[in-house]
Write a protein that holds these residues in place. Sequence first.
Motif, PDB file in Angstrom:
ATOM      1  N   ALA A 136     -70.618  73.504 -23.893  1.00 12.96           N
ATOM      2  CA  ALA A 136     -69.950  74.785 -23.646  1.00 12.96           C
ATOM      3  C   ALA A 136     -70.091  75.253 -22.203  1.00 12.96           C
ATOM      4  CB  ALA A 136     -70.501  75.844 -24.605  1.00 12.96           C
ATOM      5  N   LYS A 137     -71.248  74.987 -21.580  1.00 13.75           N
ATOM      6  CA  LYS A 137     -71.514  75.552 -20.256  1.00 13.75           C
ATOM      7  C   LYS A 137     -71.582  74.508 -19.153  1.00 13.75           C
ATOM      8  CE  LYS A 137     -74.037  79.460 -22.239  1.00 13.75           C
ATOM      9  NZ  LYS A 137     -75.328  80.190 -22.310  1.00 13.75           N
ATOM     10  N   ILE A 138     -71.461  73.249 -19.508  1.00 13.65           N
ATOM     11  CA  ILE A 138     -71.513  72.158 -18.540  1.00 13.65           C
ATOM     12  C   ILE A 138     -70.395  71.176 -18.855  1.00 13.65           C
ATOM     13  CG2 ILE A 138     -73.980  72.323 -18.015  1.00 13.65           C
ATOM     14  CD1 ILE A 138     -74.509  70.193 -20.108  1.00 13.65           C
ATOM     15  N   SER A 139     -70.158  70.235 -17.966  1.00  9.79           N
ATOM     16  CA  SER A 139     -69.110  69.248 -18.203  1.00  9.79           C
ATOM     17  C   SER A 139     -69.506  68.337 -19.365  1.00  9.79           C
ATOM     18  CB  SER A 139     -68.872  68.404 -16.952  1.00  9.79           C
ATOM     19  OG  SER A 139     -69.990  67.553 -16.721  1.00  9.79           O
ATOM     20  N   ARG A 140     -68.512  67.718 -19.991  1.00 11.75           N
ATOM     21  CA  ARG A 140     -68.806  66.802 -21.092  1.00 11.75           C
ATOM     22  C   ARG A 140     -69.612  65.609 -20.585  1.00 11.75           C
ATOM     23  NH1 ARG A 140     -66.079  68.814 -25.343  1.00 11.75           N
ATOM     24  NH2 ARG A 140     -66.835  67.184 -26.747  1.00 11.75           N
ATOM     25  N   GLU A 141     -69.321  65.186 -19.350  1.00 13.52           N
ATOM     26  CA  GLU A 141     -70.044  64.047 -18.777  1.00 13.52           C
ATOM     27  C   GLU A 141     -71.536  64.377 -18.635  1.00 13.52           C
ATOM     28  OE1 GLU A 141     -65.841  63.731 -18.069  1.00 13.52           O
ATOM     29  OE2 GLU A 141     -67.237  65.344 -17.545  1.00 13.52           O
ATOM     30  N   GLU A 142     -71.836  65.565 -18.119  1.00 13.81           N
ATOM     31  CA  GLU A 142     -73.229  65.973 -17.965  1.00 13.81           C
ATOM     32  C   GLU A 142     -73.889  66.171 -19.328  1.00 13.81           C
ATOM     33  OE1 GLU A 142     -76.828  67.272 -15.964  1.00 13.81           O
ATOM     34  OE2 GLU A 142     -75.182  65.856 -15.626  1.00 13.81           O
ATOM     35  N   ALA A 143     -73.151  66.740 -20.277  1.00 18.75           N
ATOM     36  CA  ALA A 143     -73.694  66.929 -21.624  1.00 18.75           C
ATOM     37  C   ALA A 143     -74.022  65.589 -22.273  1.00 18.75           C
ATOM     38  CB  ALA A 143     -72.701  67.715 -22.483  1.00 18.75           C
ATOM     39  N   MET A 144     -73.159  64.605 -22.091  1.00 19.36           N
ATOM     40  CA  MET A 144     -73.431  63.282 -22.645  1.00 19.36           C
ATOM     41  C   MET A 144     -74.649  62.655 -21.977  1.00 19.36           C
ATOM     42  SD  MET A 144     -71.598  62.280 -25.205  1.00 19.36           S
ATOM     43  CE  MET A 144     -71.785  60.491 -25.131  1.00 19.36           C
ATOM     44  N   ARG A 145     -74.759  62.813 -20.662  1.00 20.34           N
ATOM     45  CA  ARG A 145     -75.915  62.241 -19.954  1.00 20.34           C
ATOM     46  C   ARG A 145     -77.213  62.841 -20.481  1.00 20.34           C
ATOM     47  NH1 ARG A 145     -79.545  63.124 -16.295  1.00 20.34           N
ATOM     48  NH2 ARG A 145     -78.900  65.294 -15.948  1.00 20.34           N
ATOM     49  N   LEU A 146     -77.227  64.166 -20.620  1.00 20.68           N
ATOM     50  CA  LEU A 146     -78.429  64.841 -21.111  1.00 20.68           C
ATOM     51  C   LEU A 146     -78.738  64.446 -22.549  1.00 20.68           C
ATOM     52  CD1 LEU A 146     -77.851  68.394 -19.606  1.00 20.68           C
ATOM     53  CD2 LEU A 146     -79.647  66.789 -18.952  1.00 20.68           C
ATOM     54  N   SER A 147     -77.698  64.384 -23.394  1.00 24.63           N
ATOM     55  CA  SER A 147     -77.927  64.052 -24.805  1.00 24.63           C
ATOM     56  C   SER A 147     -78.478  62.639 -24.946  1.00 24.63           C
ATOM     57  CB  SER A 147     -76.639  64.210 -25.618  1.00 24.63           C
ATOM     58  OG  SER A 147     -75.700  63.202 -25.322  1.00 24.63           O
ATOM     59  N   CYS A 148     -77.955  61.706 -24.192  1.00 23.21           N
ATOM     60  CA  CYS A 148     -78.435  60.324 -24.294  1.00 23.21           C
ATOM     61  C   CYS A 148     -79.864  60.206 -23.775  1.00 23.21           C
ATOM     62  CB  CYS A 148     -77.500  59.378 -23.546  1.00 23.21           C
ATOM     63  SG  CYS A 148     -75.892  59.148 -24.367  1.00 23.21           S
ATOM     64  N   GLY A 168     -67.133  69.931 -35.229  1.00 21.90           N
ATOM     65  CA  GLY A 168     -65.838  70.553 -35.454  1.00 21.90           C
ATOM     66  C   GLY A 168     -65.333  71.478 -34.375  1.00 21.90           C
ATOM     67  N   LYS A 169     -66.207  71.913 -33.458  1.00 13.37           N
ATOM     68  CA  LYS A 169     -65.779  72.841 -32.415  1.00 13.37           C
ATOM     69  C   LYS A 169     -65.477  72.073 -31.127  1.00 13.37           C
ATOM     70  CE  LYS A 169     -68.113  77.035 -34.046  1.00 13.37           C
ATOM     71  NZ  LYS A 169     -68.682  76.527 -35.295  1.00 13.37           N
ATOM     72  N   VAL A 170     -64.431  72.483 -30.438  1.00 18.00           N
ATOM     73  CA  VAL A 170     -63.974  71.783 -29.238  1.00 18.00           C
ATOM     74  C   VAL A 170     -65.038  71.798 -28.139  1.00 18.00           C
ATOM     75  CG1 VAL A 170     -62.229  71.788 -27.419  1.00 18.00           C
ATOM     76  CG2 VAL A 170     -61.545  72.201 -29.789  1.00 18.00           C
ATOM     77  N   ASN A 171     -65.824  72.892 -28.053  1.00 18.13           N
ATOM     78  CA  ASN A 171     -66.818  72.988 -26.976  1.00 18.13           C
ATOM     79  C   ASN A 171     -68.139  72.302 -27.328  1.00 18.13           C
ATOM     80  OD1 ASN A 171     -68.016  74.763 -28.757  1.00 18.13           O
ATOM     81  ND2 ASN A 171     -67.898  76.557 -27.423  1.00 18.13           N
ATOM     82  N   GLN A 172     -68.168  71.568 -28.433  1.00 20.25           N
ATOM     83  CA  GLN A 172     -69.333  70.761 -28.790  1.00 20.25           C
ATOM     84  C   GLN A 172     -69.079  69.294 -28.455  1.00 20.25           C
ATOM     85  OE1 GLN A 172     -69.166  71.833 -32.968  1.00 20.25           O
ATOM     86  NE2 GLN A 172     -71.138  72.882 -32.834  1.00 20.25           N
ATOM     87  N   LEU A 173     -70.139  68.579 -28.122  1.00 21.59           N
ATOM     88  CA  LEU A 173     -70.044  67.125 -28.193  1.00 21.59           C
ATOM     89  C   LEU A 173     -69.811  66.756 -29.653  1.00 21.59           C
ATOM     90  CD1 LEU A 173     -73.025  65.951 -25.930  1.00 21.59           C
ATOM     91  CD2 LEU A 173     -70.606  66.085 -25.320  1.00 21.59           C
TER      92      LEU A 173
END
Length: 285
Positions: A115-127, A150-155
């Motif tokens: 929601a507050k960061i790019s999807r790329e950064e969110a994926m990096r952090l999650s991994c 189900g929400k667009v702003n979620q991974l």
Amino acid sequence: MSKALFGPGGNGDLFYAQGGKGTVDAPRWLSSYGLDAYEFEAGNGVSAGEATLRKIGDEAKKYGIAMSLHTPYFISLSGVDPEKRLKSIDYIQKSLWAAELLGADTIVIHSGSAAKISREEAMRLSCDTLEKIIEAVGDTPIKLGIETMGKVNQLGTLDEVIEQCRVDKHYVPVVDFGHMNAREVGGLFTSSDDYRRVFDKIALGCSDEVAKNLHCHFSKIEYTQAGEKKHLTFTDNVYGPDFEPLIEAIVKEGLTPRIICESAGTQAEDIKQMKDYYEKLIQER
């Protein structure tokens, strides 16, 4: 011969209406109702004690109920606060402790927020968090399921979940078909081929075995342009998706998933509809 398994997520209205007092009663009730799976809901945290969890696990084994556990919603795989992400490892460890007592073979984890960061950064952090989880829990026999959201702003697109699962062999996708439909604003699943393509993509991205024995969630979900709004029941004829094409794909392809229904209060009745249709098609083959 292995078969698909069907059960509810948590205890619905009918369980309590028919005298159920608590989850210790659930395995016996589910067996009498003709179901064979159950997902223990720990979305608000694992609050049950060791004795209760062990008793539920003993009852599940007695009545042949396949168990899974949904981890706390406040787990943050992609949170920008390092302390909060590291705290998520503790929640996973406690979830695995509870799952072992329950006799559960799978825990379900939300994919993370973007929601507050790019999807790329969110994926990096999650991994990165997923790697640290494996370092902490070691070679657990319990599968760590990552859920499509189900929400667009979620991974939690299917592609993102498959990428997250590549971090380690212990991670497997948990496909929530209602979530997938909601984040695409409906119309995603209208035929058995639409559902089959999900299994095919997981077979390619993970393995044939993972695809065949997929852990799934299913419910009809109201949505907006932002994706998921709220879970519905099978009486809904507006939002979908319909379950019949999913069952047809499963039977046609010889798949043996576990399907957990998360309808709003009618999860037992609704998943029983799915199981009854599955058994009807199996008998007609």
